[in-house]
Design a protein around this motif. Structure first.
Motif, PDB file in Angstrom:
ATOM      1  N   ALA A 172       0.815  -1.214   0.000  1.00 26.53           N
ATOM      2  CA  ALA A 172       0.000   0.000   0.000  1.00 26.53           C
ATOM      3  C   ALA A 172       0.849   1.264   0.000  1.00 26.53           C
ATOM      4  N   ASP A 218      -2.780   7.853  10.694  1.00 27.61           N
ATOM      5  CA  ASP A 218      -3.396   8.870   9.833  1.00 27.61           C
ATOM      6  C   ASP A 218      -2.509  10.108   9.745  1.00 27.61           C
ATOM      7  N   ALA A 253      -0.907   4.896  -2.528  1.00 28.97           N
ATOM      8  CA  ALA A 253      -2.341   4.732  -2.750  1.00 28.97           C
ATOM      9  C   ALA A 253      -3.164   5.027  -1.499  1.00 28.97           C
ATOM     10  N   VAL A 254      -2.522   5.376  -0.373  1.00 27.08           N
ATOM     11  CA  VAL A 254      -3.254   5.494   0.888  1.00 27.08           C
ATOM     12  C   VAL A 254      -2.905   6.786   1.619  1.00 27.08           C
ATOM     13  N   ARG A 255      -3.903   7.328   2.331  1.00 21.35           N
ATOM     14  CA  ARG A 255      -3.695   8.505   3.171  1.00 21.35           C
ATOM     15  C   ARG A 255      -4.225   8.308   4.584  1.00 21.35           C
ATOM     16  N   THR A 256      -4.987   7.239   4.805  1.00 14.10           N
ATOM     17  CA  THR A 256      -5.585   6.978   6.109  1.00 14.10           C
ATOM     18  C   THR A 256      -5.558   5.478   6.384  1.00 14.10           C
ATOM     19  N   ASP A 297      -7.978   3.754   4.252  1.00 13.24           N
ATOM     20  CA  ASP A 297      -7.452   3.478   2.913  1.00 13.24           C
ATOM     21  C   ASP A 297      -6.608   2.200   2.905  1.00 13.24           C
ATOM     22  N   ALA A 309      -8.873  -0.819   2.962  1.00 11.35           N
ATOM     23  CA  ALA A 309      -9.490  -1.016   1.651  1.00 11.35           C
ATOM     24  C   ALA A 309      -8.482  -1.543   0.640  1.00 11.35           C
ATOM     25  N   PHE A 310      -7.259  -1.033   0.679  1.00 15.25           N
ATOM     26  CA  PHE A 310      -6.216  -1.509  -0.233  1.00 15.25           C
ATOM     27  C   PHE A 310      -5.952  -2.997  -0.011  1.00 15.25           C
ATOM     28  N   GLN A 349      -9.715   0.885  13.359  1.00 13.90           N
ATOM     29  CA  GLN A 349     -10.484   1.852  12.583  1.00 13.90           C
ATOM     30  C   GLN A 349     -11.844   2.128  13.212  1.00 13.90           C
TER      31      GLN A 349
END
Length: 537
Positions: free
Chosen positions: A136, A369, A380-383, A386, A389-390, A411
């Motif tokens: 990720a 985060d 592909a991720v910022r949190t 994310d 989900a990745f 989360q």
């Protein structure tokens, strides 16, 4: 196959200079001779390497070439340890520039020209990735070096590469396989390739144990430095929380995370710590951290004389193959003048096992985060959401062995003002500090606690996950106190470590006690990379 066969089999390979020769100072040598010298350099101490560079018989460039050749022979080929996730493409030119600087201006200090490996959760603003082992974070461009990396560079160290790790520092699943990451695969144990390296600083431990570099940096939240160090027969030091900045380190929990040194001797760990440690405006926990401390000068081979050490009997396994090794370690401590208070009680881990995980998960969500907002650019991720989900989208590659239930639980939690979080944190500090380590030290007038670091390496099992036994990492990890592990002996050829734990900011004293034990015991040994243990019937 022995180590020298791996190295010689690749003489003249990719890590060698052009025309199949290598350079020591100004002297070119044939590839076969270079391979022999690579082997000789593999287990040289930092002080020995520095002495050779000082007298002109070795250059930083030659040393880096030797490390690269050993990595090619042992990490990429031969036993295929997979301890290093990425090499620094700029390592050789950096080393060459440091050689010129040494010649023209003299060395910056005792790390000048020495290769250092760092864990792949520590940001570097160069061509290397910082991924925590996760796909990720591939493509993320660090806007700057982590604070500790900037200190290493300023000291003249050569960042040789990034080490493999337990993905996300082992906070993804309760059924993880330590030492495995989607990006790096499975790190293998140099003492028996089918045995686990523990986690999460698996690659740092395996690489130094295999002689691929003299020094490495790991990180720990609970056991991630001391456990792999113990299992790979190394010295590992988890410093007081706040002695080394966590800036630029992929986080789990700010109340427990800390980087620390991993090496083949206490003196080398102390040398590296002296460069890593110091205050940093970006990490509030470091505001009390002393700077420019020479931890090597504070080591004393006679430190055990008159030292009062508390023996934590509850950390012994009851295994009649393992406990006698630790009993001999205690006898040696006494022979060197230590006064043992045996036993000393600590609160049972059940007092704060649940609350520890609660704090880790609450802080993971907030801290990750914040990290990704600054260091995740280009990925592909910022949190954390994310990341989850990745992983689901790339389940075949990211979750072939275990899932991500801990990330999902984190989360779902609230913020750091939640009553559940604040109560859990208060419980942790009560039982680990006030009514734990500090009470035991004060009640018995102790310099430190001693205990087995843990058991030997277990067989890697990607179906059921880790199945290690009891360990002694949690009290110091939750308290944020210094914890040193030093090789204590072997069971069927597998290493065991002895732990020394002190109160906050007693790092120098803890290192000195461990150094005195190490000088008397001398348990470290080189590797031959057996595929499995040869157990006598």
């Amino acid at each position: 196959m022995q180590r020298r066969q791996f190295v010689h089999s690749l003489a003249g390979g990719l890590a060698m200079p052009a025309e199949s020769s290598a350079v020591i100072g100004a002297t070119a040598v044939p590839a076969a001779a270079a391979a022999t010298e690579d082997e000789a350099l593999a287990y040289a101490s930092a002080s020995e390497l520095q002495a050779q560079m000082a007298n002109g018989t070795l250059s930083a460039e030659r040393l880096v070439r030797a490390c690269l050749a050993n990595i090619e022979a042992i990490d990429r080929n031969g036993p295929q340890l997979r301890s290093i996730i990425e090499l620094n493409a700029d390592a050789l030119p950096l080393a060459a520039a440091l050689d010129v600087e040494r010649r023209d201006k003299g060395p910056r200090g005792p790390l000048h020209g020495l290769p250092v490996l760092i864990k792949d959760n520590i940001a570097t603003a160069d061509r290397m990735q910082t991924t925590a082992g996760s796909l990720a974070l591939m493509g993320a461009q660090a806007p700057r070096d982590a604070h500790l990396v900037a200190r290493l560079r300023a000291a003249g160290a050569v960042i040789l590469g990034k080490t493999n790790l337990s993905e996300w520092a082992n906070i993804r699943s309760t059924r993880s396989t330590s030492g495995w990451s989607a990006r790096g695969g499975l790190t293998r144990n140099p003492y028996a390739l089918d045995r686990n390296t523990s986690g999460s600083s698996a690659g740092s431990a395996a690489a130094v144990a295999a002689g691929l570099a003299p020094l490495a940096v790991g990180t720990e939240t609970d056991g991630s430095i001391v456990s792999p160090a113990s299992i790979c027969g190394l010295v590992g030091f988890k410093p007081t929380l706040g002695l080394v900045s966590r800036d630029g380190v992929v986080p789990i929990a700010h109340n427990q995370d800390t980087p620390g040194p991993m090496a083949r001797s206490v003196a080398e760990a102390a040398l590296l710590l002296g460069v890593l440690a110091g205050p940093d405006a970006r990490d509030a926990a470091t505001r009390k951290a002393p700077s420019n401390v020479n931890y090597v000068l504070q080591l004393d081979a006679n430190a055990l004389r008159g030292a009062r050490l508390g023996v934590v009997r509850s950390a012994f396994s009851g295994n009649d193959r393992i406990d006698p090794i630790y009993e001999r370690a205690l006898e040696l401590l006494q022979a060197r003048g230590a006064v043992l208070v045996d036993p000393v009680a600590l609160p049972p881990p059940e007092r704060y096992a649940e609350s520890e995980l609660t704090v880790l998960l609450y802080e993971l969500k907030a801290n990750l985060d914040a990290y990704l907002a600054e260091f995740g650019q280009g990925s592909a991720v910022r949190t954390l959401a994310d990341v989850i989900a990745f992983n689901e989208q790339h389940r075949f590659r990211e979750m072939p062995h275990f899932s991500q239930e801990l990330l999902v639980r984190a989360q779902a939690l609230g913020g750091l003002k939640s009553r559940a979080y604040l109560d859990a944190l208060a419980n942790n500090l009560r039982w680990s500090r006030r009514e734990g380590i500090d009470l035991a030290l004060r009640k018995h007038r102790l310099d430190a606690l001693v205990a087995p670091t843990g058991g030997p390496a277990w067989l890697t099992d990607t179906i059921n996950g880790d199945h290690h036994g009891a360990g002694f990492s949690t009290p110091a990890a939750v308290a944020g106190y210094p914890h040193l592990t030093v090789p204590a002996g072997y069971v069927n050829g597998l290493p065991l470590g002895l732990s020394f734990v002190g109160t906050a900011w007693s790092d120098a004293r803890v290192l000195s006690l461990g150094h005195a034990y190490e000088q008397a015991s001398r348990h470290w040994r080189e590797q031959s990379f057996p595929a499995t243990l040869q157990i006598e019937a």
